[in-house]
Design a protein around this motif. Structure first.
Motif, mmCIF file in Angstrom:
data_model
loop_
_atom_site.group_PDB
_atom_site.id
_atom_site.type_symbol
_atom_site.label_atom_id
_atom_site.label_comp_id
_atom_site.label_asym_id
_atom_site.label_seq_id
_atom_site.Cartn_x
_atom_site.Cartn_y
_atom_site.Cartn_z
ATOM 1 N N ASP A 694 -1.371 -12.288 0.506
ATOM 2 C CA ASP A 694 -2.005 -13.468 -0.252
ATOM 3 C C ASP A 694 -2.227 -13.132 -1.763
ATOM 4 O O ASP A 694 -3.268 -13.877 -2.378
ATOM 5 N N TYR A 695 -1.538 -12.353 -2.270
ATOM 6 C CA TYR A 695 -1.884 -11.664 -3.650
ATOM 7 C C TYR A 695 -1.947 -12.786 -4.590
ATOM 8 O O TYR A 695 -1.031 -13.598 -4.550
ATOM 9 N N GLN A 696 -2.985 -12.875 -5.335
ATOM 10 C CA GLN A 696 -3.207 -13.776 -6.555
ATOM 11 C C GLN A 696 -3.411 -12.958 -7.862
ATOM 12 O O GLN A 696 -4.027 -13.633 -8.597
ATOM 13 N N CYS A 697 -3.516 -11.638 -7.832
ATOM 14 C CA CYS A 697 -3.790 -11.068 -8.909
ATOM 15 C C CYS A 697 -3.063 -11.265 -10.293
ATOM 16 O O CYS A 697 -1.745 -11.086 -10.197
ATOM 17 N N HIS A 698 -3.667 -11.531 -11.166
ATOM 18 C CA HIS A 698 -2.980 -11.743 -12.714
ATOM 19 C C HIS A 698 -2.209 -10.567 -12.989
ATOM 20 O O HIS A 698 -1.204 -10.555 -13.512
ATOM 21 N N PHE A 699 -3.081 -9.419 -12.755
ATOM 22 C CA PHE A 699 -2.319 -7.944 -12.853
ATOM 23 C C PHE A 699 -1.723 -7.423 -11.911
ATOM 24 O O PHE A 699 -1.857 -5.995 -11.651
ATOM 25 N N VAL A 700 -1.271 -8.193 -10.949
ATOM 26 C CA VAL A 700 -0.247 -7.648 -9.705
ATOM 27 C C VAL A 700 -1.355 -6.825 -8.785
ATOM 28 O O VAL A 700 -1.305 -7.213 -7.679
ATOM 29 N N LYS A 701 -2.007 -5.833 -9.050
ATOM 30 C CA LYS A 701 -2.467 -5.157 -8.005
ATOM 31 C C LYS A 701 -3.795 -4.411 -8.528
ATOM 32 O O LYS A 701 -4.350 -3.354 -7.688
ATOM 33 N N GLY A 702 -4.597 -5.144 -9.050
ATOM 34 C CA GLY A 702 -5.953 -4.660 -9.750
ATOM 35 C C GLY A 702 -6.877 -4.362 -8.516
ATOM 36 O O GLY A 702 -7.598 -3.483 -8.294
ATOM 37 N N SER A 703 -7.019 -5.800 -7.748
ATOM 38 C CA SER A 703 -7.996 -5.646 -6.467
ATOM 39 C C SER A 703 -7.767 -4.588 -5.850
ATOM 40 O O SER A 703 -8.408 -3.850 -5.083
ATOM 41 N N GLU A 704 -6.099 -4.429 -5.470
ATOM 42 C CA GLU A 704 -5.760 -3.408 -4.456
ATOM 43 C C GLU A 704 -6.127 -1.922 -5.023
ATOM 44 O O GLU A 704 -6.574 -1.200 -4.247
ATOM 45 N N LEU A 705 -6.042 -1.737 -6.202
ATOM 46 C CA LEU A 705 -6.249 -0.643 -6.673
ATOM 47 C C LEU A 705 -7.834 -0.192 -6.731
ATOM 48 O O LEU A 705 -8.195 1.022 -6.179
ATOM 49 N N CYS A 706 -8.453 -1.135 -6.791
ATOM 50 C CA CYS A 706 -10.131 -0.963 -6.743
ATOM 51 C C CYS A 706 -10.392 -0.822 -5.508
ATOM 52 O O CYS A 706 -11.203 0.139 -5.087
ATOM 53 N N ALA A 707 -9.726 -1.403 -4.338
ATOM 54 C CA ALA A 707 -10.120 -1.208 -2.922
ATOM 55 C C ALA A 707 -9.889 0.418 -2.651
ATOM 56 O O ALA A 707 -10.547 0.775 -1.886
ATOM 57 N N ARG A 708 -8.613 0.811 -3.086
ATOM 58 C CA ARG A 708 -8.416 2.216 -3.017
ATOM 59 C C ARG A 708 -9.439 3.140 -3.557
ATOM 60 O O ARG A 708 -9.773 4.208 -2.932
ATOM 61 N N ARG A 709 -9.990 2.693 -4.861
ATOM 62 C CA ARG A 709 -11.084 3.728 -5.445
ATOM 63 C C ARG A 709 -12.086 3.613 -4.769
ATOM 64 O O ARG A 709 -12.934 4.698 -4.732
ATOM 65 N N LYS A 710 -12.447 2.623 -4.184
ATOM 66 C CA LYS A 710 -13.667 2.213 -3.486
ATOM 67 C C LYS A 710 -13.891 3.408 -2.424
ATOM 68 O O LYS A 710 -15.094 3.514 -2.054
ATOM 69 N N VAL A 711 -12.928 3.757 -1.752
ATOM 70 C CA VAL A 711 -12.885 4.839 -0.678
ATOM 71 C C VAL A 711 -13.592 6.060 -1.270
ATOM 72 O O VAL A 711 -14.049 6.783 -0.862
ATOM 73 N N ASN A 712 -12.911 6.498 -2.431
ATOM 74 C CA ASN A 712 -13.441 7.924 -3.028
ATOM 75 C C ASN A 712 -15.107 7.519 -3.464
ATOM 76 O O ASN A 712 -15.765 8.384 -3.176
ATOM 77 N N ILE A 713 -15.160 6.163 -4.022
ATOM 78 C CA ILE A 713 -16.706 6.114 -4.379
ATOM 79 C C ILE A 713 -17.677 5.942 -3.151
ATOM 80 O O ILE A 713 -18.666 6.655 -3.182
ATOM 81 N N ALA A 714 -17.234 5.591 -2.049
ATOM 82 C CA ALA A 714 -17.924 5.840 -0.942
ATOM 83 C C ALA A 714 -18.121 7.207 -0.494
ATOM 84 O O ALA A 714 -19.350 7.507 -0.063
ATOM 85 N N GLU A 715 -17.294 7.928 -0.508
ATOM 86 C CA GLU A 715 -17.136 9.411 -0.339
ATOM 87 C C GLU A 715 -18.354 10.108 -1.352
ATOM 88 O O GLU A 715 -19.283 10.756 -0.768
ATOM 89 N N THR A 716 -18.504 9.581 -2.659
ATOM 90 C CA THR A 716 -19.389 10.240 -3.453
ATOM 91 C C THR A 716 -20.698 9.830 -3.071
ATOM 92 O O THR A 716 -21.659 10.566 -3.247
ATOM 93 N N LEU A 717 -21.030 8.515 -2.836
ATOM 94 C CA LEU A 717 -22.141 8.012 -2.429
ATOM 95 C C LEU A 717 -22.787 8.712 -1.159
ATOM 96 O O LEU A 717 -23.909 9.056 -1.151
ATOM 97 N N ASN A 718 -22.052 8.908 -0.283
ATOM 98 C CA ASN A 718 -22.475 9.643 0.923
ATOM 99 C C ASN A 718 -23.150 11.157 0.582
ATOM 100 O O ASN A 718 -23.998 11.444 1.184
ATOM 101 N N ARG A 719 -22.232 11.783 -0.270
ATOM 102 C CA ARG A 719 -22.741 12.969 -0.773
ATOM 103 C C ARG A 719 -23.993 12.999 -1.372
ATOM 104 O O ARG A 719 -24.691 13.915 -1.493
ATOM 105 N N LEU A 720 -24.056 11.729 -2.206
ATOM 106 C CA LEU A 720 -25.572 11.823 -2.887
ATOM 107 C C LEU A 720 -26.639 11.173 -1.825
ATOM 108 O O LEU A 720 -27.827 10.782 -2.331
#
Length: 762
Positions: A694-720
């Protein structure tokens, strides 16, 4: 960077509940000489000339408008210096609710918490100006005023004619030796003019003659695009012709290369390719024009559930076979794994059946038109039966459908077609659940099935782009081969800026739709050239003069920016160093959201700027007394307007959140999350467009990319030692203002239950 900022309060647009004098005094106390001009107006829009006067008299290099949303009065507040808006009306006054969820009474004095919200937003606005710059120009000296049109069918001919009539040179490339495309095989066209009740002549010969006789249009027959490199306004085009390759410059392109029929093997279950008495509507048109239609009882079948049911049954069989094989493999010794997943017969067939669904409206109108034409030609001796599962007639063509209901010789009924078989010298179509209230077998001489309009595949590398991402158009796997235009927001665009899609290569459409599509795509192609000459973005940030600037000294050639850019704006050299093409850029910021070294920035949108805004918010040390603080990074395209509309509709939300608009969630850099956590924020909400099916992103995949990066952010927060749940991504469409309160207040409640950010104690 702005060093002398004028701050202007728009009292009428701020509304009640705030003490503006106190806010103005706070600006003076905190920023001093950095804000030499601080003024309040009852209605600022009526006094915009005063701001221009102050810019000249006081030497201001920054203007801060404190009042309504930046989405309002945009043209009024265009100044030759950096200008920012502080949205106190929607994001402070109208949306304010007390910590207990209650609402202040009308006319009540300003509460300390509401004043603090306003103060935070104003300070964020000032520091944003201080960290921004006016962009250097990326304008071309002179854009090439020549438009490439790929495809010489009905849409391509229209596009070429429209571009030439607008004063542009046109290069028309047709891969066959004949102009006109599929319309050469259409006896008559669908209604094109009011009252939209009668089929019309396509006037194809006149269209072809008009294009061939136009001195502004150069036609290449039996030719294809061999290479396209560069950027809008200065593309270098190579055409492969029978006489060899020819090169030239173009400014933009319209792709109108049309469609091909669905492979007949996918409708074998309905008799296609099995019996000569079963043909498609496309083949019927050819035969009619050749005078080869002599049958007197013709069934036009718009129901394809036979094929769909067979595919579903086969899919179930394949699934059962896979499950059985998996169970057997679990008990047997492991075998070497095969590389890659094979699509399988069923998957391929189901995707092709989709093309029949997509083409439903075209086939519905087309079959009514063909039935009408046959009856006219045979003076109503022929009997035509139109059997439909769904009669899909777009827009005003409903008038044509209603007229055909009364057409002598044409009989229509809704029906489930359960089988099509040959018996002796005739065909039998079995129908159930009909409007006649009875099941019946229809005897006929010929069965006409719908034509699946399959776009000339993007994987054929129509344009042969010389881009880092390859020669083809990107494939989102959502469009089954149709060029990847954003149907919701920008119907003609592709993910290659300056190249626009029109006609059935974009989606199945009737001739009236092709006319409008060709004109719309040409307008976008012209806009692309004009924008390149001014050095500004085409869409969606139309008129934006900024573009990504790289600090190559720190670049590690990781290639993340070139790989993640949705629009192919970045090439790279043999070492992997990015090579920017400002004309291709849509200004989304995905590249600097991806960059781990933070070497990419825009003049008025950069990592340090947003980080400074985040740090400017007053975060209470005592969680229990001052409450939590939650940062909202909201996509400016969907989420931010939804927040505005929620406030205007009377929805309110927690006073503990602070909102910063971002160009796209794809631009969110992990350092901003780190900045927020180190500052003591207790949570971060990422509000962006919907993605996936149901993608509606003006820039095609911005939200999807952010969701992927959020996985890395979660790992960093866990370490902290910080719970990853403190950072969450929410999908919010522009029409979902009613969800805002529950979404924000629900997350705030979650954070309150979790307790303070551990960094608060540091």
């Amino acid at each position: 960077m702005a060093s002398k900022i004028g701050v202007y309060f728009d009292a009428a647009n701020i509304g009640g509940g705030l003490d503006i004098d106190v806010l103005a005094a706070g600006v003076k106390a905190k920023w001093g000489s950095a804000c030499p001009v601080i003024k309040t107006y009852a209605v600022l829009a009526d006094n915009a000339a005063d701001i221009r006067t102050d810019i000249q008299a006081e030497g201001l290099d920054g203007v801060l408008i404190v009042g309504p949303s930046p989405r309002e009065d945009v043209e009024i507040y265009r100044f030759p210096v950096l200008t920012e808006r502080v949205n106190l009306r929607m994001h402070a006054v109208l949306s304010y609710e007390e910590p207990d969820g209650s609402h202040p009474e009308t006319g009540a004095p300003a509460t300390p918490l509401l004043q603090q919200i306003a103060t935070d937003y104003i300070n964020m606005g000032v520091v944003k100006l201080q960290k921004g710059n006016l962009p250097d120009s990326a304008a071309l000296e002179q854009g090439v005023r020549r438009i490439l049109v790929v495809g010489g069918g009905f849409t391509g001919l229209t596009a070429a004619s429209e571009a030439a009539s607008s004063g542009y040179e046109v290069v028309l490339v047709e891969k066959t030796d004949r102009l006109g495309g599929a319309v050469n095989n259409i006896p008559t066209g669908s209604p094109l003019h009011s009252p939209w009740e009668d089929k019309e002549a396509t006037n194809l010969k006149d269209r072809i003659a008009s294009v061939q006789g136009n001195p502004k249009i150069k036609i290449y027959m039996s030719s294809t695009v061999a290479k396209l490199e560069g950027q809008p306004g200065e593309y270098n085009l190579t055409i492969k012709t029978p006489a060899g390759e020819e090169t030239m410059q173009i400014g933009s392109a319209v792709v109108a290369c049309g469609w091909t029929p669905l492979d007949p093997k996918y409708l074998e279950s309905m008799g296609l390719g099995v019996s000569p008495k079963v043909i498609t509507s496309a083949e019927f048109g050819k035969r009619f024009l050749a005078g080869q239609i002599t049958e007197r009882r013709i069934a036009f079948v718009l129901d394809t559930t036979i094929a769909e049911n067979i595919m579903a049954a086969k899919e179930a069989e394949e699934k059962a076979a896979r499950e059985a094989a998996a169970a057997a493999a679990a008990e047997a010794p492991a075998a070497p794994a095969e590389e890659g997943e094979k699509p399988g017969f069923v998957k391929e067939n189901l995707e092709c059946i989709n093309h029949l669904r997509y083409s439903n409206a075209v086939n519905a109108v087309g079959m009514l038109r063909l039935a009408n034409t046959v009856c006219e030609k045979t003076e109503d001796v022929t009997q035509c039966y139109v059997l439909y599962k769904d009669m899909v007639v777009p827009g005003i063509l409903e008038r044509f459908y209603k007229k055909m209901q009364d057409r002598l010789g044409v009989m229509m009924t809704k029906a489930d077609v359960t089988s099509i078989r040959e018996e002796g010298d005739h065909m039998v179509v079995s129908c159930e659940n009909t409007l006649l209230g009875m099941d019946f077998d229809l005897d006929c001489d010929l069965v006409v099935l719908p034509t699946g309009l399959v776009p000339v595949s993007a994987k054929e590398a129509i344009m042969q782009f010389q881009y880092r991402q390859g020669p083809e158009f990107p494939d989102l796997d959502l469009f089954d081969g149709f060029l990847d235009s954003n149907y919701i927001c920008f119907p003609y665009e592709t993910r290659r800026t300056g190249v626009y899609a029109a006609g059935c290569v974009r989606q199945p459409m009737t001739l009236d739709g092709c006319l409008l599509d060709a004109r719309g795509a040409v307008l976008k192609a012209i806009q692309a050239i004009e924008s390149a000459e001014h050095g500004v973005a085409v869409h969606p940030r139309s008129g934006d003069a900024t573009y990504p600037v790289f600090n190559f000294v720190r670049c590690t050639q990781c290639k993340r920016c070139t790989e993640e850019c949705p629009f192919g704006a970045l090439d790279d050299d043999e070492k992997g160093t990015p090579k920017p093409n400002p004309g291709r850029c849509r200004r989304c910021g995905t590249c600097f959201g991806a960059c781990p070294e933070r070497v990419i920035s825009f003049s008025n949108y950069n990592i340090d700027q947003i980080g400074s805004m985040i740090r400017e918010v007053e975060v209470p040390k005592d969680f229990k007394v001052g409450g939590p603080r939650i940062l909202i990074l909201a996509c400016e395209n969907d989420a931010y307007p939804a927040l505005d509309m929620a406030a205007m509709q009377g929805h309110t939300w927690s006073p503990y959140v602070r909102i910063i608009p971002v160009r796209c969630l794809g631009s969110v850099n992990a350092i901003w999350i780190s900045d927020a956590m180190s500052k003591g924020y207790d949570g971060v909400m990422l509000l962006g467009c919907k993605y996936g099916d149901d993608y509606q992103c003006h820039f095609v995949k911005g939200s999807e990319l952010c969701a992927r990066r959020k996985v890395n952010i979660a790992e960093t927060l866990n370490r902290l030692g910080v719970q990853p749940e403190r950072v969450e991504l929410f999908e919010l469409a522009i029409d979902e203002a009613n969800r805002v309160t529950d979404m924000i207040d629900g997350f705030v409640k979650t954070i309150e239950e979790m307790g303070p950010n551990p960094f608060k104690a540091m």
